[in-house]
Design a protein around this motif. Structure first.
Motif, mmCIF file in Angstrom:
data_model
loop_
_atom_site.group_PDB
_atom_site.id
_atom_site.type_symbol
_atom_site.label_atom_id
_atom_site.label_comp_id
_atom_site.label_asym_id
_atom_site.label_seq_id
_atom_site.Cartn_x
_atom_site.Cartn_y
_atom_site.Cartn_z
ATOM 1 N N PHE A 142 -24.019 -18.282 61.207
ATOM 2 C CA PHE A 142 -24.895 -17.460 61.570
ATOM 3 C C PHE A 142 -25.523 -16.808 60.272
ATOM 4 O O PHE A 142 -25.050 -17.077 59.279
ATOM 5 N N SER A 143 -26.621 -16.117 60.430
ATOM 6 C CA SER A 143 -26.923 -15.533 59.180
ATOM 7 C C SER A 143 -26.666 -14.035 59.185
ATOM 8 O O SER A 143 -26.553 -13.412 59.975
ATOM 9 N N LEU A 144 -26.450 -13.748 57.761
ATOM 10 C CA LEU A 144 -25.998 -12.378 57.647
ATOM 11 C C LEU A 144 -27.135 -11.534 57.367
ATOM 12 O O LEU A 144 -27.935 -11.606 56.793
ATOM 13 N N LYS A 145 -27.228 -10.352 58.360
ATOM 14 C CA LYS A 145 -28.447 -9.392 58.332
ATOM 15 C C LYS A 145 -28.352 -8.179 57.424
ATOM 16 O O LYS A 145 -27.014 -7.534 57.523
ATOM 17 N N PRO A 146 -29.292 -7.822 56.710
ATOM 18 C CA PRO A 146 -29.137 -6.487 56.075
ATOM 19 C C PRO A 146 -28.725 -5.314 56.865
ATOM 20 O O PRO A 146 -29.675 -5.316 57.855
#
Length: 192
Positions: A142-146
């Protein structure tokens, strides 16, 4: 417009089932001004006791909507899942709009939401207890979102998880929010 990826497990997805799912879950579009590239991942599974499980995941830019339901009647299960998703959208919309109003910003819920779908983290289920071996039975990317910690807690609650990993908007470091046994929330921040 929401695209649908519908998969059946021990069940053939007929045109009637597909149309019903697309019609019911497609009504969620009314909560958004623009949903380009939104994909609803729907998994329908039947069990030997005639129970049906419906899982729906809709990853959007700032939030991932997820719900699942077990029911004896497939169509009733789809209705229940749709209701859960609508409640999640309304809850998220209320919180985001309230937050933007306190900051003096415009009502940004519908215009800032979906652009590119991404896979969010799910907890790994490990029901085997081996003394000598460590076996990883499930892996996710998964991508880490700000976002800030409040948004991360909201996302964690929407997914129904006990923890959520995200990139802190202020520190740009990786952080984790988690639900404590007393029902409150904790925050773990990383340092270099």
């Amino acid at each position: 417009m929401i695209r649908f990826e519908i998969h059946g497990d021990n069940l053939t997805i007929t045109d009637a089932i597909r149309n019903y799912i697309e019609d019911k879950i497609g009504k969620l579009e009314r909560y958004f001004n623009d949903v380009p590239n939104a994909v609803a991942h729907v998994k329908v599974k039947t069990y030997q006791n005639s129970t049906t499980k419906i899982e729906v995941t809709i990853p959007l830019k700032n939030v991932t909507l997820r719900a699942e339901e077990r029911h004896d009647d497939l169509y009733a299960g789809i209705d229940l899942v749709t209701g859960k998703l609508e409640r999640q959208v309304r809850k998220y919309k209320t919180r985001v709009n309230r937050k933007h109003k306190t900051r003096g910003e415009q009502d940004a819920f519908a215009t800032e939401l979906p652009e590119t779908p991404s896979v969010q983290a799910e907890e790994a289920d490990n029901n085997q207890d081996n003394d000598n071996e460590i076996e990883i039975i499930r892996s996710k990317q998964f991508s880490l979102k700000p976002m800030d910690s409040e948004e991360a807690v909201l996302q964690m609650d929407l997914l129904g998880h006990d923890f959520y990993i995200f990139t802190d908007r202020e520190t740009e470091g990786t952080s984790i929010v988690y639900k404590r046994k007393d029902g409150k929330y904790g925050l773990i921040e990383t340092t270099e």
